[in-house]
Design a protein around this motif. Structure first.
Motif, PDB file in Angstrom:
ATOM      1  N   ARG A 269     -20.468  64.495  68.118  1.00  0.00           N
ATOM      2  CA  ARG A 269     -20.583  63.884  66.496  1.00  0.00           C
ATOM      3  C   ARG A 269     -20.716  62.722  67.139  1.00  0.00           C
ATOM      4  NH1 ARG A 269     -22.673  62.795  62.680  1.00  0.00           N
ATOM      5  NH2 ARG A 269     -21.564  60.860  61.995  1.00  0.00           N
ATOM      6  N   ILE A 270     -19.436  62.422  68.320  1.00  0.00           N
ATOM      7  CA  ILE A 270     -19.663  61.770  68.427  1.00  0.00           C
ATOM      8  C   ILE A 270     -20.713  60.912  69.770  1.00  0.00           C
ATOM      9  CG2 ILE A 270     -18.477  61.486  71.519  1.00  0.00           C
ATOM     10  CD1 ILE A 270     -18.119  58.429  69.043  1.00  0.00           C
ATOM     11  N   ARG A 271     -21.920  61.876  69.355  1.00  0.00           N
ATOM     12  CA  ARG A 271     -23.090  61.578  70.710  1.00  0.00           C
ATOM     13  C   ARG A 271     -24.461  60.994  69.272  1.00  0.00           C
ATOM     14  NH1 ARG A 271     -24.158  63.379  75.842  1.00  0.00           N
ATOM     15  NH2 ARG A 271     -22.322  64.751  76.477  1.00  0.00           N
ATOM     16  N   LYS A 272     -23.775  61.761  68.256  1.00  0.00           N
ATOM     17  CA  LYS A 272     -25.103  61.613  67.364  1.00  0.00           C
ATOM     18  C   LYS A 272     -24.101  60.326  67.054  1.00  0.00           C
ATOM     19  CE  LYS A 272     -26.819  63.786  63.150  1.00  0.00           C
ATOM     20  NZ  LYS A 272     -26.731  63.360  61.159  1.00  0.00           N
ATOM     21  N   GLU A 273     -23.659  59.945  66.692  1.00  0.00           N
ATOM     22  CA  GLU A 273     -22.378  58.815  65.684  1.00  0.00           C
ATOM     23  C   GLU A 273     -23.218  57.738  66.740  1.00  0.00           C
ATOM     24  OE1 GLU A 273     -21.369  56.454  62.882  1.00  0.00           O
ATOM     25  OE2 GLU A 273     -21.079  58.757  62.642  1.00  0.00           O
ATOM     26  N   VAL A 274     -22.639  57.153  67.996  1.00  0.00           N
ATOM     27  CA  VAL A 274     -23.185  56.227  68.769  1.00  0.00           C
ATOM     28  C   VAL A 274     -24.676  55.900  68.515  1.00  0.00           C
ATOM     29  CG1 VAL A 274     -23.730  56.947  71.146  1.00  0.00           C
ATOM     30  CG2 VAL A 274     -22.945  55.101  71.204  1.00  0.00           C
ATOM     31  N   GLU A 275     -25.458  57.085  68.395  1.00  0.00           N
ATOM     32  CA  GLU A 275     -27.121  56.495  68.192  1.00  0.00           C
ATOM     33  C   GLU A 275     -27.110  56.004  67.081  1.00  0.00           C
ATOM     34  OE1 GLU A 275     -31.449  59.092  68.206  1.00  0.00           O
ATOM     35  OE2 GLU A 275     -29.481  59.272  70.056  1.00  0.00           O
ATOM     36  N   GLU A 276     -26.799  56.278  66.154  1.00  0.00           N
ATOM     37  CA  GLU A 276     -27.134  55.539  65.151  1.00  0.00           C
ATOM     38  C   GLU A 276     -26.103  54.790  64.234  1.00  0.00           C
ATOM     39  OE1 GLU A 276     -24.526  58.891  61.713  1.00  0.00           O
ATOM     40  OE2 GLU A 276     -26.056  60.181  62.294  1.00  0.00           O
ATOM     41  N   GLU A 277     -25.312  54.588  65.006  1.00  0.00           N
ATOM     42  CA  GLU A 277     -24.649  52.955  65.194  1.00  0.00           C
ATOM     43  C   GLU A 277     -25.426  52.151  65.865  1.00  0.00           C
ATOM     44  OE1 GLU A 277     -20.536  53.050  64.256  1.00  0.00           O
ATOM     45  OE2 GLU A 277     -20.059  53.919  63.044  1.00  0.00           O
ATOM     46  N   THR A 278     -25.423  52.517  67.545  1.00  0.00           N
ATOM     47  CA  THR A 278     -25.376  50.850  68.309  1.00  0.00           C
ATOM     48  C   THR A 278     -27.184  51.520  68.575  1.00  0.00           C
ATOM     49  OG1 THR A 278     -25.535  52.810  70.123  1.00  0.00           O
ATOM     50  CG2 THR A 278     -23.322  51.829  69.207  1.00  0.00           C
ATOM     51  N   GLY A 279     -27.695  52.369  68.432  1.00  0.00           N
ATOM     52  CA  GLY A 279     -29.329  53.006  69.102  1.00  0.00           C
ATOM     53  C   GLY A 279     -28.985  53.487  70.239  1.00  0.00           C
TER      54      GLY A 279
END
Length: 194
Positions: free
Chosen positions: A98-108
């Motif tokens: 989840r954190i891998r996906k979330e960090v990409e969604e939020e920060t690129g």
């Protein structure tokens, strides 16, 4: 010593709200240290567990944070957007996934390696959520999009790349007020940028 599960007897659970997340009122008996049972009542807010991460570039001594509107902070007197570490609810995924996906969604940023550093309950008096804390190194070549979050979820996120020393000083200045972000920056001060 008696196991905690043997010290709690649930009497009644009422769902007060199941709109955004789930708010319940539970009445239970609790076995006190002196051996007597006491009836208590508590409300718990269940929003699921989450994960958060501090992206850092050790060589350049920088970190990636986000800046966004948080309504609960706003109604409690916060007149600014909150500066935070990227985070999100697990939504039935593993914390690392989840954190891998979330960090990409939020920060690129698409990070290659993340490291779990600890777990913590953020407000255990009323909220059931446990957060999984991660760190991950990044480079400028790891940026695959502009980030900004999911518009369909109401996210409108700015991405900040800051020198670590500036970000750390923002805690004492009161500019960073988010608990998870403070915890991650303090961890970085002790273990990454020491």
């Amino acid at each position: 010593m008696t196991k905690l599960a043997e010290r709690v007897r649930i009497r009644d659970v009422k769902t007060l709200s199941a709109d955004w997340y789930v708010l319940k009122k539970t009445t239970f008996d609790y076995l006190r240290n002196d051996g007597t049972w006491q009836t208590q009542s508590r409300e718990t807010y269940d929003r699921g567990n989450g994960a958060t991460i501090l992206l850092y570039d050790k060589e350049r001594r920088t970190v990636i944070l986000t800046c966004q509107f948080r309504y609960p902070a706003f109604v409690n007197g916060c007149a600014e957007l909150l500066i935070e570490a990227p985070a999100g609810l697990l939504d039935n995924a593993s914390p690392e996934e989840r954190i891998r996906k979330e960090v990409e969604e939020e920060t690129g940023y698409r990070v290659q390696h993340v490291r779990k550093i600890f777990e913590a309950f953020m407000s255990p008096g009323s909220v059931t959520e446990k957060l999984y804390f991660f760190t991950g190194e990044y480079t400028s070549s790891d940026r695959v999009s502009n980030g900004g979050g999911e518009e369909s979820e109401g996210e409108d996120i700015d991405v900040l790349e800051l020198p670590f020393d500036q970000a750390f000083a923002m805690i004492g200045a009161g500019t960073i007020q988010d608990a998870k972000t403070i915890m991650l920056l303090q961890h970085a001060a002790l273990h990454i940028f020491a």
